[in-house]
Design a protein around this motif. Sequence first.
Motif, PDB file in Angstrom:
ATOM      1  N   ILE A  47      29.161 -20.767  16.425  1.00 28.76           N
ATOM      2  CA  ILE A  47      27.979 -21.555  16.051  1.00 28.76           C
ATOM      3  C   ILE A  47      28.038 -22.892  16.795  1.00 28.76           C
ATOM      4  N   GLY A  48      26.903 -23.518  16.962  1.00 26.03           N
ATOM      5  CA  GLY A  48      26.844 -24.812  17.640  1.00 26.03           C
ATOM      6  C   GLY A  48      26.095 -24.660  18.954  1.00 26.03           C
ATOM      7  N   CYS A  49      25.992 -25.755  19.695  1.00 24.64           N
ATOM      8  CA  CYS A  49      25.328 -25.676  21.000  1.00 24.64           C
ATOM      9  C   CYS A  49      26.013 -24.616  21.856  1.00 24.64           C
ATOM     10  N   VAL A  50      27.343 -24.541  21.701  1.00 23.84           N
ATOM     11  CA  VAL A  50      28.135 -23.588  22.474  1.00 23.84           C
ATOM     12  C   VAL A  50      27.688 -22.147  22.198  1.00 23.84           C
ATOM     13  N   HIS A  67      30.158 -19.673  11.905  1.00 24.39           N
ATOM     14  CA  HIS A  67      30.878 -20.882  12.311  1.00 24.39           C
ATOM     15  C   HIS A  67      32.391 -20.755  12.135  1.00 24.39           C
ATOM     16  N   GLY A  98      34.448 -28.043  16.870  1.00 28.94           N
ATOM     17  CA  GLY A  98      34.158 -27.924  15.445  1.00 28.94           C
ATOM     18  C   GLY A  98      34.546 -26.545  14.947  1.00 28.94           C
ATOM     19  N   GLY A  99      34.120 -25.532  15.647  1.00 25.92           N
ATOM     20  CA  GLY A  99      34.426 -24.153  15.268  1.00 25.92           C
ATOM     21  C   GLY A  99      35.909 -23.870  15.314  1.00 25.92           C
ATOM     22  N   ILE A 102      37.410 -25.332  11.971  1.00 23.98           N
ATOM     23  CA  ILE A 102      37.055 -24.639  10.716  1.00 23.98           C
ATOM     24  C   ILE A 102      37.637 -23.225  10.719  1.00 23.98           C
ATOM     25  N   ASN A 124      34.279 -31.002  23.172  1.00 24.23           N
ATOM     26  CA  ASN A 124      33.545 -32.233  23.512  1.00 24.23           C
ATOM     27  C   ASN A 124      33.782 -33.314  22.478  1.00 24.23           C
ATOM     28  N   PHE A 127      30.933 -32.683  16.880  1.00 27.51           N
ATOM     29  CA  PHE A 127      29.935 -31.657  16.601  1.00 27.51           C
ATOM     30  C   PHE A 127      28.679 -32.013  17.385  1.00 27.51           C
ATOM     31  N   GLY A 128      28.262 -31.137  18.277  1.00 28.55           N
ATOM     32  CA  GLY A 128      27.050 -31.419  19.042  1.00 28.55           C
ATOM     33  C   GLY A 128      25.795 -31.079  18.269  1.00 28.55           C
ATOM     34  N   MET A 129      25.668 -29.841  17.930  1.00 31.40           N
ATOM     35  CA  MET A 129      24.397 -29.350  17.396  1.00 31.40           C
ATOM     36  C   MET A 129      23.913 -30.080  16.155  1.00 31.40           C
ATOM     37  N   THR A 130      24.845 -30.492  15.307  1.00 26.64           N
ATOM     38  CA  THR A 130      24.426 -31.102  14.043  1.00 26.64           C
ATOM     39  C   THR A 130      24.210 -32.608  14.163  1.00 26.64           C
TER      40      THR A 130
ATOM     41  N   GLU B 103      30.492 -14.986   3.142  1.00 25.52           N
ATOM     42  CA  GLU B 103      29.893 -15.408   4.415  1.00 25.52           C
ATOM     43  C   GLU B 103      29.840 -14.225   5.394  1.00 25.52           C
TER      44      GLU B 103
HETATM   45  C1  LIG Z   1      29.864 -22.665   7.550  1.00 27.77           C
HETATM   46  C2  LIG Z   1      28.997 -23.561   8.323  1.00 27.77           C
HETATM   47  N1  LIG Z   1      29.115 -24.891   8.163  1.00 27.77           N
HETATM   48  C3  LIG Z   1      28.343 -25.719   8.868  1.00 27.77           C
HETATM   49  C4  LIG Z   1      27.415 -25.232   9.755  1.00 27.77           C
HETATM   50  C5  LIG Z   1      26.525 -26.174  10.496  1.00 27.77           C
HETATM   51  N2  LIG Z   1      26.843 -26.323  11.905  1.00 27.77           N
HETATM   52  C6  LIG Z   1      26.070 -25.790  12.845  1.00 27.77           C
HETATM   53  S1  LIG Z   1      26.543 -26.213  14.380  1.00 27.77           S
HETATM   54  C7  LIG Z   1      27.824 -27.120  13.808  1.00 27.77           C
HETATM   55  C8  LIG Z   1      28.684 -27.937  14.703  1.00 27.77           C
HETATM   56  C9  LIG Z   1      29.281 -27.202  15.782  1.00 27.77           C
HETATM   57  O1  LIG Z   1      30.071 -28.069  16.516  1.00 27.77           O
HETATM   58  P1  LIG Z   1      31.011 -27.523  17.636  1.00 27.77           P
HETATM   59  O2  LIG Z   1      31.721 -26.322  17.117  1.00 27.77           O
HETATM   60  O3  LIG Z   1      31.883 -28.610  18.096  1.00 27.77           O
HETATM   61  O4  LIG Z   1      30.011 -27.012  18.759  1.00 27.77           O
HETATM   62  P2  LIG Z   1      28.964 -27.857  19.642  1.00 27.77           P
HETATM   63  O5  LIG Z   1      27.698 -27.943  18.862  1.00 27.77           O
HETATM   64  O6  LIG Z   1      29.578 -29.176  19.910  1.00 27.77           O
HETATM   65  O7  LIG Z   1      28.813 -27.028  20.829  1.00 27.77           O
HETATM   66  C10 LIG Z   1      27.861 -27.082  12.432  1.00 27.77           C
HETATM   67  C11 LIG Z   1      28.860 -27.799  11.607  1.00 27.77           C
HETATM   68  C12 LIG Z   1      27.314 -23.824   9.883  1.00 27.77           C
HETATM   69  N3  LIG Z   1      26.444 -23.250  10.695  1.00 27.77           N
HETATM   70  N4  LIG Z   1      28.098 -23.030   9.167  1.00 27.77           N
END
Ligand SMILES: Cc1ncc(C[n+]2csc(CCOP(=O)(O)OP(=O)(O)O)c2C)c(N)n1
Lengths: 440, 390
Positions: A47-50, A67, A98-99, A102, A124, A127-130, B103
């Motif tokens: 999950i995320g921009c990635v 995620h 971020g991923g 978690i 990076n 957390f990018g996307m949020t 989940e």
């Molecule tokens: C269980 C869960 N918690 C929170 C989120 C919200 N969420 C979406 S993107 C993101 C951040 C991702 O950050 P990162 O993994 O660093 O990737 P980036 O966006 O920087 O590429 C989060 C916390 C989610 N989708 N699922």
Amino acid sequence: MMDPYLVKDAPLPYCKGCGHGLVLRAFGEALEKLQLPPAEVAVVTDIGCVGLADALFATPHTVHTTHGRSTAFATGLALADSVLGAARLKPVVMIGDGGAMIGINHLVNAALLNADVTVLVHNNFMFGMTGGQNSAFSPLEFVTATTPAGNAVPPLDLAQVLVASRASFVARKITSDHDLTDVIARAIAHPGFAMVEILELCTGFATKWNPLTGAQLKQVAEKAGYALGVLREERRPTFGDGYKERGKEARREGNKENGAGPRFAAGTEVAQRLVMAGTAGERVQTAAMLLGQAAMLCGLHVTQKNDYPVTQGTGFSISEVILSPEEILFTGIEEPDAVLVVSADGARELERTGMLARVAEETLVLADTDIHLPELRCTIQRFAFRSATGPKTAALAAVAQWLDMTGALPMDALWTAIEERFPKEMESTRASLGKILQTT
Amino acid sequence: MMSTTQTGIQHERTARRQLVSGNRLVALGAVAAGCRFFSGYPITPSSEIYQAMMEELPRPENAGLALAAPDEISALTYCVGASMAGYKAMTATSGPGWCLMIETLQYGLMTETPVVVAVVQRLGPSTGGATQGAQGDVLLTQFCTSGGYTIPVFAPSNARECYELTQAAFWWSERLRTPVVLLSDKEVGMTLESIDVASFERRPVPERAAFSGIGRYVPYACEQLEEPPPFAPVGGAAKVVATGSAHDRDGKLRKNSPEVIELLVHLQAKIAAHAGDMAIFEMDLQEKAETLVMSYGTTARAAREAVNHLRAAGRKVSFLKLMTLFPIAAEAIEQAAEGCRRVVVAEENLTGLYASAVQTLLRDREMLRVNGIGNQISPLQIIEAMERAR
Ligand SMILES: Cc1ncc(C[n+]2csc(CCOP(=O)(O)OP(=O)(O)O)c2C)c(N)n1
Ligand code: SF4
């Protein structure tokens, strides 16, 4: 010529200058370099921009996941393919920092298993996307949406965590490294778990709030004490190799448990509900099982419920056994036909659960000589089970005594059950039980 | 298929019986269904399923893979990954572990990935009582998805049904490409029963409907909303696009286009359309009965015994044991309750969880809930509650 792995000239779904685009390009080049059949490549995105990358892959499978869990999905794919399938599938995980945090246990376990999974951690530092919140990878003093005054918690060294997790390939790179493609290709080609952490820029947030350029990523690494380059590369058997090897020796024949056909005639024509109470480790459940086995030898239906404290191996041990010519419905015992008490632990538990209060006038209560029991509706019959036969045979002695008194099952059924289950102990057990049976 | 109204209990006394637990028969039922992948994490009262699968799956005749997971999230996630590669997969857990799996279960639902989760209930909330039985996860397993999508839930009441319903769980999971829950409980799972295992019917579950290989593979191409799309494994020749996000037929992320909404409706429609076929129950009606006694799981046995007592005393009582809890066997329940003034629902939880789920079906009939926690509900308790309400 194979079709290119990446969709040609696709617009990237990232902010301008986002490091994810550079990693994606290097990953695409690595695939071109390796020329793996695309059907054998599964891109597993987090999950995320990635995780927006799926649509950019033209030919490999793509699995967009939840995620932090991407590595676990990839592990399931890899393990199944390596043991049950053709052992050719190469799952490659694309995950953010971020991923990675978690879902860090999934990385650790994939590394321990040495599952054939490659994980590309796009670090990076936030957390990018949020919206640019801090992550476990944010450097000290880093300004993020959630650390406006600068981050005060030191960053995780994931590469070290994975080295400690016995990962067989670990590397940390920077997006501008000229050999990024080569290292990613090496990681994918590596048989077993491989992790490449790539330090990169989030131009949407990180570079807006921090004086950070691509050229400075190296200093960030230095300040964090991060080692760069390929930090570990070694061969060890993958989970799949090991599973197949071990299986060759360990695979046993299907269990040939003795079924019991009716060989004796039961004495009882109605259901018998027994409660046996003793101490854990003193073979109360074994005695109950032997009674059940004996009843099955007489063609009866049997249920056996065992109860013990949460920590197995200490305190009380209770078995509730029902023997019946009819199918047994309710498996609990509202009013016992017999209660066999062979230790103080067991007596206390029966008192606590109210079982003793449910004893009726007709109930047979056989108890060891010295055990304290409250006043009951019936008379308590005392036997020296423990001292005569030893604590570990006491429960079985009580069973034998009950059979002797009631004739519910022929004694021979019990002897046969013991002989089938414990042929070597048959003689000594029978001699032991004889001491009790003679005293009546 | 095994959608029957009878469990075929055998009374002949010549069988070669052995003492087996329900948990062990879940494992054997899974193997019989063709389960090839298991990943588990220990938790009482389900651990025996995990141990039995570690024993059974590697045998040459079963040709499967069983492994320890570092936590329940990983356990189910490994299973979903393996299922995406085309292998029938199962995990087993109890309340606290189930909470961690939700989940990934939703991900399985959204990606239309078959997987079976055996949940052996114990007393909750939280870690509750590890060795204390309960039927408190009925709604937690059912309403575990955002949106309240129907997760098929099968509930065995004895060891034999553990075997049969595990096979049913695999059958429907593969048939409709959906996660399915086998909802057992401590008493059903851990009680040893004399069983003639050799007489059990091994019913291998057919492979999920596969992509023909002709033309381009469209991963979420369901032509009828009531049927799952054809399956292609990750790692196979056809390129798979899987996603847990709202998607169109190609698996492309889309916000709320009509096609995306249609596919979300499809997730529910494919279950609802087969609700009738999925209904497994045992119905024993009496003419002119004014009362229906209804139950499931371990409590169904006490309920059956209570009904037998009442009938022996000359009372007219109908009986319904539900083995499919969800989708609700509405037709069976309505048929059984027909003409009855009162419906008794007995279950081992605090407020009557399943009763609340079926209440609307019973309309103006009086509903008597017989509930309790901390002990098995006994036949006497049910009879007394009925006498008090008379
Ligand atoms: C269980 C869960 N918690 C929170 C989120 C919200 N969420 C979406 S993107 C993101 C951040 C991702 O950050 P990162 O993994 O660093 O990737 P980036 O966006 O920087 O590429 C989060 C916390 C989610 N989708 N699922
Ligand atoms: S927000 Fe950051 S991580 Fe996301 S696309 Fe923009 S630059 Fe990349």
